[in-house]
Design a protein around this motif. Structure first.
Motif, mmCIF file in Angstrom:
data_model
loop_
_atom_site.group_PDB
_atom_site.id
_atom_site.type_symbol
_atom_site.label_atom_id
_atom_site.label_comp_id
_atom_site.label_asym_id
_atom_site.label_seq_id
_atom_site.Cartn_x
_atom_site.Cartn_y
_atom_site.Cartn_z
ATOM 1 N N LEU A 1 6.643 14.944 -58.361
ATOM 2 C CA LEU A 1 6.353 16.340 -58.691
ATOM 3 C C LEU A 1 5.265 16.888 -57.771
ATOM 4 C CD1 LEU A 1 6.369 18.895 -60.462
ATOM 5 C CD2 LEU A 1 4.878 17.691 -62.081
ATOM 6 N N LYS A 2 4.223 16.069 -57.611
ATOM 7 C CA LYS A 2 3.111 16.471 -56.754
ATOM 8 C C LYS A 2 3.607 16.711 -55.321
ATOM 9 C CE LYS A 2 1.171 13.110 -54.902
ATOM 10 N NZ LYS A 2 0.658 11.743 -54.911
ATOM 11 N N THR A 3 4.472 15.825 -54.830
ATOM 12 C CA THR A 3 5.008 15.974 -53.470
ATOM 13 C C THR A 3 5.909 17.208 -53.374
ATOM 14 O OG1 THR A 3 4.958 13.580 -53.277
ATOM 15 C CG2 THR A 3 6.238 14.757 -51.629
ATOM 16 N N ALA A 4 6.680 17.451 -54.427
ATOM 17 C CA ALA A 4 7.561 18.624 -54.427
ATOM 18 C C ALA A 4 6.744 19.908 -54.348
ATOM 19 C CB ALA A 4 8.433 18.620 -55.694
ATOM 20 N N VAL A 5 5.634 19.947 -55.070
ATOM 21 C CA VAL A 5 4.766 21.129 -55.014
ATOM 22 C C VAL A 5 4.201 21.282 -53.602
ATOM 23 C CG1 VAL A 5 2.660 22.207 -55.913
ATOM 24 C CG2 VAL A 5 4.197 20.994 -57.479
ATOM 25 N N ALA A 6 3.781 20.144 -53.014
ATOM 26 C CA ALA A 6 3.219 20.202 -51.657
ATOM 27 C C ALA A 6 4.259 20.716 -50.661
ATOM 28 C CB ALA A 6 2.723 18.819 -51.243
ATOM 29 N N ARG A 7 5.482 20.219 -50.758
ATOM 30 C CA ARG A 7 6.554 20.670 -49.853
ATOM 31 C C ARG A 7 6.802 22.166 -49.991
ATOM 32 N NH1 ARG A 7 9.610 16.589 -47.584
ATOM 33 N NH2 ARG A 7 9.353 14.581 -48.616
ATOM 34 N N TRP A 8 6.836 22.595 -51.233
ATOM 35 C CA TRP A 8 7.122 24.010 -51.498
ATOM 36 C C TRP A 8 6.015 24.885 -50.891
ATOM 37 C CZ3 TRP A 8 5.519 28.555 -53.553
ATOM 38 C CH2 TRP A 8 6.531 29.515 -53.824
ATOM 39 N N VAL A 9 4.780 24.485 -51.117
ATOM 40 C CA VAL A 9 3.641 25.257 -50.614
ATOM 41 C C VAL A 9 3.652 25.268 -49.085
ATOM 42 C CG1 VAL A 9 1.098 25.246 -50.424
ATOM 43 C CG2 VAL A 9 2.199 24.951 -52.663
ATOM 44 N N GLU A 10 3.927 24.111 -48.489
ATOM 45 C CA GLU A 10 3.929 24.033 -47.023
ATOM 46 C C GLU A 10 5.046 24.892 -46.421
ATOM 47 O OE1 GLU A 10 3.888 19.867 -45.991
ATOM 48 O OE2 GLU A 10 2.004 19.579 -47.062
ATOM 49 N N ALA A 11 6.197 24.904 -47.082
ATOM 50 C CA ALA A 11 7.311 25.729 -46.579
ATOM 51 C C ALA A 11 6.915 27.205 -46.591
ATOM 52 C CB ALA A 11 8.555 25.491 -47.437
ATOM 53 N N GLU A 12 6.257 27.616 -47.660
ATOM 54 C CA GLU A 12 5.822 29.007 -47.730
ATOM 55 C C GLU A 12 4.790 29.308 -46.650
ATOM 56 O OE1 GLU A 12 8.487 29.934 -49.822
ATOM 57 O OE2 GLU A 12 7.012 31.534 -50.193
ATOM 58 N N GLU A 13 3.886 28.337 -46.433
ATOM 59 C CA GLU A 13 2.861 28.522 -45.401
ATOM 60 C C GLU A 13 3.511 28.669 -44.030
ATOM 61 O OE1 GLU A 13 -0.997 26.221 -47.370
ATOM 62 O OE2 GLU A 13 0.364 25.111 -46.068
ATOM 63 N N ARG A 14 4.540 27.830 -43.797
ATOM 64 C CA ARG A 14 5.234 27.891 -42.497
ATOM 65 C C ARG A 14 5.916 29.249 -42.305
ATOM 66 N NH1 ARG A 14 6.595 22.567 -42.623
ATOM 67 N NH2 ARG A 14 8.410 23.039 -43.856
ATOM 68 N N ALA A 15 6.416 29.764 -43.409
ATOM 69 C CA ALA A 15 7.083 31.064 -43.332
ATOM 70 C C ALA A 15 6.060 32.208 -43.358
ATOM 71 C CB ALA A 15 8.054 31.199 -44.503
ATOM 72 N N ALA A 16 4.782 31.829 -43.346
ATOM 73 C CA ALA A 16 3.692 32.805 -43.330
ATOM 74 C C ALA A 16 3.750 33.753 -44.528
ATOM 75 C CB ALA A 16 3.689 33.594 -42.020
ATOM 76 N N ARG A 17 4.237 33.207 -45.665
ATOM 77 C CA ARG A 17 4.224 34.017 -46.889
ATOM 78 C C ARG A 17 3.002 33.623 -47.716
ATOM 79 N NH1 ARG A 17 10.093 33.381 -46.622
ATOM 80 N NH2 ARG A 17 9.966 31.364 -47.662
ATOM 81 N N PRO A 18 2.431 34.565 -48.431
ATOM 82 C CA PRO A 18 1.278 34.216 -49.280
ATOM 83 C C PRO A 18 1.730 33.295 -50.429
ATOM 84 C CG PRO A 18 1.990 36.472 -49.709
ATOM 85 C CD PRO A 18 2.805 35.979 -48.539
ATOM 86 N N ILE A 19 0.863 32.360 -50.805
ATOM 87 C CA ILE A 19 1.230 31.422 -51.874
ATOM 88 C C ILE A 19 1.012 32.100 -53.231
ATOM 89 C CG2 ILE A 19 0.776 29.141 -52.872
ATOM 90 C CD1 ILE A 19 1.791 29.070 -49.973
ATOM 91 N N PRO A 20 2.073 32.189 -54.039
ATOM 92 C CA PRO A 20 1.893 32.752 -55.385
ATOM 93 C C PRO A 20 1.262 31.680 -56.295
ATOM 94 C CG PRO A 20 4.183 32.140 -55.043
ATOM 95 C CD PRO A 20 3.458 31.756 -53.794
ATOM 96 N N VAL A 21 -0.065 31.581 -56.193
ATOM 97 C CA VAL A 21 -0.781 30.484 -56.856
ATOM 98 C C VAL A 21 -0.459 30.400 -58.351
ATOM 99 C CG1 VAL A 21 -3.090 29.676 -57.501
ATOM 100 C CG2 VAL A 21 -2.632 30.422 -55.151
ATOM 101 N N ASN A 22 -0.414 31.560 -59.001
ATOM 102 C CA ASN A 22 -0.182 31.540 -60.453
ATOM 103 C C ASN A 22 1.203 31.004 -60.806
ATOM 104 O OD1 ASN A 22 -2.706 32.610 -60.674
ATOM 105 N ND2 ASN A 22 -2.016 34.713 -61.075
ATOM 106 N N ASP A 23 2.200 31.398 -60.016
ATOM 107 C CA ASP A 23 3.559 30.911 -60.291
ATOM 108 C C ASP A 23 3.698 29.419 -59.982
ATOM 109 O OD1 ASP A 23 4.296 33.391 -61.132
ATOM 110 O OD2 ASP A 23 5.412 33.936 -59.316
ATOM 111 N N VAL A 24 3.049 28.980 -58.880
ATOM 112 C CA VAL A 24 3.106 27.545 -58.553
ATOM 113 C C VAL A 24 2.444 26.754 -59.682
ATOM 114 C CG1 VAL A 24 2.355 25.742 -56.954
ATOM 115 C CG2 VAL A 24 3.131 27.944 -56.057
ATOM 116 N N ALA A 25 1.272 27.224 -60.130
ATOM 117 C CA ALA A 25 0.551 26.527 -61.202
ATOM 118 C C ALA A 25 1.400 26.503 -62.475
ATOM 119 C CB ALA A 25 -0.787 27.216 -61.463
ATOM 120 N N ALA A 26 2.022 27.644 -62.774
ATOM 121 C CA ALA A 26 2.820 27.717 -64.000
ATOM 122 C C ALA A 26 4.046 26.813 -63.930
ATOM 123 C CB ALA A 26 3.247 29.172 -64.250
ATOM 124 N N GLY A 27 4.702 26.790 -62.754
ATOM 125 C CA GLY A 27 5.887 25.949 -62.591
ATOM 126 C C GLY A 27 5.528 24.475 -62.674
#
Ligand SMILES: [Zn+2]
Lengths: 347, 247
Positions: A222-248
C-alpha cells in the motif's frame, strides 16, 4: 485491595501507572504519568533507539515520583510491580526492567514481567471493566498490527494474525513523509483525510485475496502504491491532492483492518472486539469499525485515546490481572526480551 | 533471606552528619557499576578516616547480563554483608564512560534504589574508581569503548584526574602518551601500550567508594546522576525521499 505499580519503556514513552485492584476485581486507575521523547525523534522520521533509551534513563525516576504524587500514595503502599519486559526496543526495555527490579527489591514486593501487547488490551478494562471470554483484540500502532484472541487476559492470548511487513503506524509515517506531512504521521494524515475524498483514488487492499492469509496484514504494498501514485503525478507536473491521497490511503488501512477483524470474529464466534494501540485513535478506523460491528452485531470497545498509546497504566492494569489470577511472579533475574511472543503474557 | 525493609525517611545519622551535629561514624555504602563488561555490586563501609572496607560484593563479567544480574547482585551482596537497604547511608554509582545499554542498567538501578530508600546517590566517573585503587605514579586508565576505541583518562601522581575522560582509537591515544606523561596503565587489558600494566580491570566497589570518599564523608549533596556517554547517538536525518519508480 492491592496496589500495582506499572512501568513501561518499550518504545519512546516512559510510562508509570498505578492501579488499585479491589477484592471484587474492580481495577481503578490512580496515576498515569507519561514522559514522551517523540519530539526528539521527529527530525529522524522514526524512533531512534539510542535516543529513546537515553530519554528513558532521564525520565524514569521522575515519572515514578510524579505517579506517587498524583495518586497520593506512599511507596510503602505498593503491593506489586509490573513492568513491560517485551516486545520492544532492547535498550529501551532494559531501562524499565532494571528500574522495576530495583523498586521491587527495595519495596520487597513481587515483580511481574509483562507483555506489552497484552497491556494494550488490559488498558480497556480500566474504563470498561472485565473483558468477556473470549474476545478479539485488534492492536494497531507504530510498532504493532495484530489480531489477538483473548481467552483470559492474564493467562491465555493467541495471535490470529499480524503484519507480515510494516506496522500500520509505520505506513502512516512513511506516507506522511511522501506528502510532506509531519512525524508522527497518524494525526496529520487523519486530519488531511477528513477533508479529502476516500473514493477519489483507489489504493490496494493488501492480503485480501481469496488465497491470502485470512488474518494477516501487509501495508508495505500500500505504501509503495501511494509512492508510485504520487511520483506519477509529480512527473506529470500536477499538484498532489494531499487530502485525497490521505483519505484514499486511510480508507485502505481502515478497510483491511476492520475487514479482517470482523472476519476473525465471525470465524471464531466472538462477539466483542477491542481496538487499542496508538492508531486506534484514528477517526476512520473508529467510524468504520463502528459501522461494521453494528451491522454484524458485535460489541466494540475502545480505550480512550490517552490509554491507547503506550503508557504505564496499561501495564499496571495487566499487573492487576496477573495478581488477580494468581500468576507466579517473575524472578529478579527477569530478562527483557525484545521479541517476546504475544502468547507469553508474563515471564 | 535478603532484608529489604523500607525506611521512608533519610537515615538520622546521615542527616545529622550533614548538619554537622555528630562526629563522623562509618558510612555504609552500596556501590554499583555497569560501565564495563563487569556487573558489579558491593557493600562497603567507609570509616571516618582510612580506606574503605569491603563487606561483600558480587561481580559477574558478562557484557550482556547487566540488566539481568545487577539487582540480584545487590540483593545477594547485602545478604552476605548482613545489611538491609534501609541500613545504607548512601549509594555510589559509576556513571561511565561506558557502552550505553549496560551503563544505563546500573544507573537506573542506583537511581531507583536511592529513590525507594530515600538515600543520596553519588555519581563517580568509572575511570576514577579504577584509578583510586592505584595511587602513586602518573597513571593512564582505559576501558573498552567497543568499535575499536577506548575510553580513557589520565591521573597525576596525587590521584587527581589530569586529562579525560574521553574516547579515542588506541593508536591515537598511544600518540598522546608522551604529552600525558603517564608511567603506567590500568583498566582493560587493551591497546597494547608500551607501559607497565597495573590495577584492576574493572571499577570495584572499594574503588567506587574511595573515589567518592570526600563527598560521602562530608555528607555533601550529590551531583547530577548523568551518564558519561562521550558519543552522540548514531542517528541520521533522512535525506531526500527515495523514489520507488525510476525518475
Ligand atoms: Zn504499544
Amino acid at each position: 485491595m492491592t496496589i500495582v505499580l506499572g512501568i513501561e519503556s518499550s518504545c519512546d514513552e516512559t510510562g508509570v501507572g498505578i492501579v488499585r485492584l479491589d477484592d471484587d476485581g474492580t481495577k481503578t486507575l490512580l496515576a498515569d504519568q507519561v514522559a514522551s521523547s517523540v519530539e526528539l525523534h521527529a527530525r529522524f522520521g522514526g524512533v531512534v533507539p539510542e535516543v529513546a533509551s537515553r530519554a528513558h534513563l532521564e525520565a524514569m525516576v521522575p515519572a515514578v515520583r510524579r505517579a506517587f504524587a498524583e495518586s497520593g500514595l506512599r511507596m510503602s503502599d505498593v503491593d506489586a510491580i509490573a513492568v513491560t519486559c517485551g516486545p520492544g526496543l532492547a535498550g529501551a526495555l532494559l531501562v524499565g526492567v532494571a528500574a522495576a527490579k530495583a523498586y521491587a527489591l527495595a519495596l520487597d514486593v513481587p515483580l511481574y514481567g509483562a507483555n506489552h501487547l497484552a497491556g494494550h488490551v488490559a488498558a480497556d478494562t480500566l474504563e470498561h471493566g472485565r473483558l468477556p471470554s473470549p474476545c478479539l483484540a485488534l492492536l494497531v500502532s507504530g510498532g504493532h498490527s495484530q489480531l489477538l484472541k483473548v481467552d483470559d487476559l492474564a493467562t491465555s492470548i493467541t495471535e490470529l494474525g499480524s503484519t507480515i511487513d510494516d506496522a500500520a503506524g509505520e505506513a502512516y509515517d512513511k506516507v506522511a513523509r511522501l506528502l510532506d506531512l509531519p512525524y508522527p504521521g497518524g494525526p496529520p494524515i487523519d486530519k488531511a483525510a477528513q477533508q479529502g475524498d476516500p473514493a477519489a483514488i483507489a489504493f490496494p487492499r493488501g492480503l485480501t485475496g481469496p488465497r491470502d492469509a485470512r488474518y494477516d496484514f501487509s501495508f508495505s504494498g500500500l505504501k509503495t502504491a501511494v509512492a508510485r501514485w504520487v511520483e506519477a503525478e509529480e512527473r506529470a507536473a500536477r499538484p498532489i491532492p494531499v487530502n485525497d491521497v490521505a483519505a484514499g490511503f486511510q480508507e485502505a488501512v481502515a478497510d483491511v483492518l476492520t475487514l479482517k477483524a470482523l472476519r476473525a470474529a465471525e470465524d471464531h464466534g466472538i462477539d466483542t472486539l477491542v481496538i487499542s494501540g496508538g492508531v486506534a485513535a484514528n477517526s476512520r478506523i473508529k467510524s468504520l469499525a463502528g459501522e461494521r460491528c453494528a451491522k454484524a452485531g458485535l460489541r466494540l470497545r475502545f480505550p480512550r485515546p490517552r490509554l491507547c498509546t503506550d503508557n504505564g497504566a496499561m501495564i499496571a492494569a495487566l499487573g492487576a490481572h496477573l495478581v488477580e489470577a494468581g500468576v507466579k511472579p517473575s524472578s529478579l533475574e527477569l530478562p527483557s526480551n525484545p521479541a517476546l511472543p504475544v502468547n507469553v503474557v508474563s515471564v | 533471606m535478603p532484608a529489604t525493609a523500607v525506611v521512608p525517611t533519610r537515615s538520622i545519622r546521615y542527616d545529622a552528619r550533614r548538619a554537622g551535629l555528630v562526629t563522623l561514624t562509618a558510612v555504609l555504602v552500596l556501590a554499583v557499576d555497569t560501565s564495563t563488561p563487569a556487573v558489579t555490586a558491593g557493600v562497603v563501609e567507609l570509616p571516618p578516616d582510612g580506606p574503605p572496607v569491603l563487606l561483600a560484593e558480587r561481580v559477574t563479567v558478562d557484557a550482556r547480563a547487566h540488566g539481568e544480574l545487577l539487582t540480584p547482585h545487590v540483593r545477594d551482596a547485602l545478604a552476605e554483608a548482613g545489611k538491609a537497604l534501609a541500613d545504607l547511608d548512601a549509594l555510589v554509582c559509576g556513571v561511565g564512560p561506558g557502552p550505553f545499554t549496560g551503563l544505563r542498567a546500573g544507573m537506573v538501578t542506583a537511581a531507583a534504589l536511592g529513590h525507594a530508600v530515600d538515600r543520596p546517590v553519588h555519581p563517580v566517573c568509572s575511570l576514577d574508581a579504577i584509578a583510586a585503587l592505584v595511587p602513586g605514579e602518573p597513571l593512564l586508565v582505559v576501558t573498552d569503548a567497543r568499535r575499536r576505541e577506548l575510553y580513557w583518562a589520565a591521573y597525576a601522581a596525587d590521584g587527581t584526574r589530569s586529562a579525560g575522560p574521553d574516547v579515542l582509537a588506541p593508536a591515537l591515544l598511544a600518540e598522546r602518551l608522551p604529552e600525558l606523561g603517564v608511567a603506567r596503565v590500568a583498566g582493560a587489558r587493551l591497546g597494547g601500550f608500551d607501559l607497565p600494566v597495573t590495577g584492576p580491570e574493572h571499577p570495584t566497589p572499594v574503588g567506587l567508594v574511595a573515589a567518592a570518599a570526600a563527598a560521602l564523608r562530608s555528607g555533601a549533596e550529590p551531583g547530577e546522576l548523568t551518564p558519561l556517554y562521550l558519543r552522540r547517538p548514531d542517528a541520521v536525518e533522512p535525506g531526500a525521499r527515495k523514489r520507488v519508480t525510476p525518475a
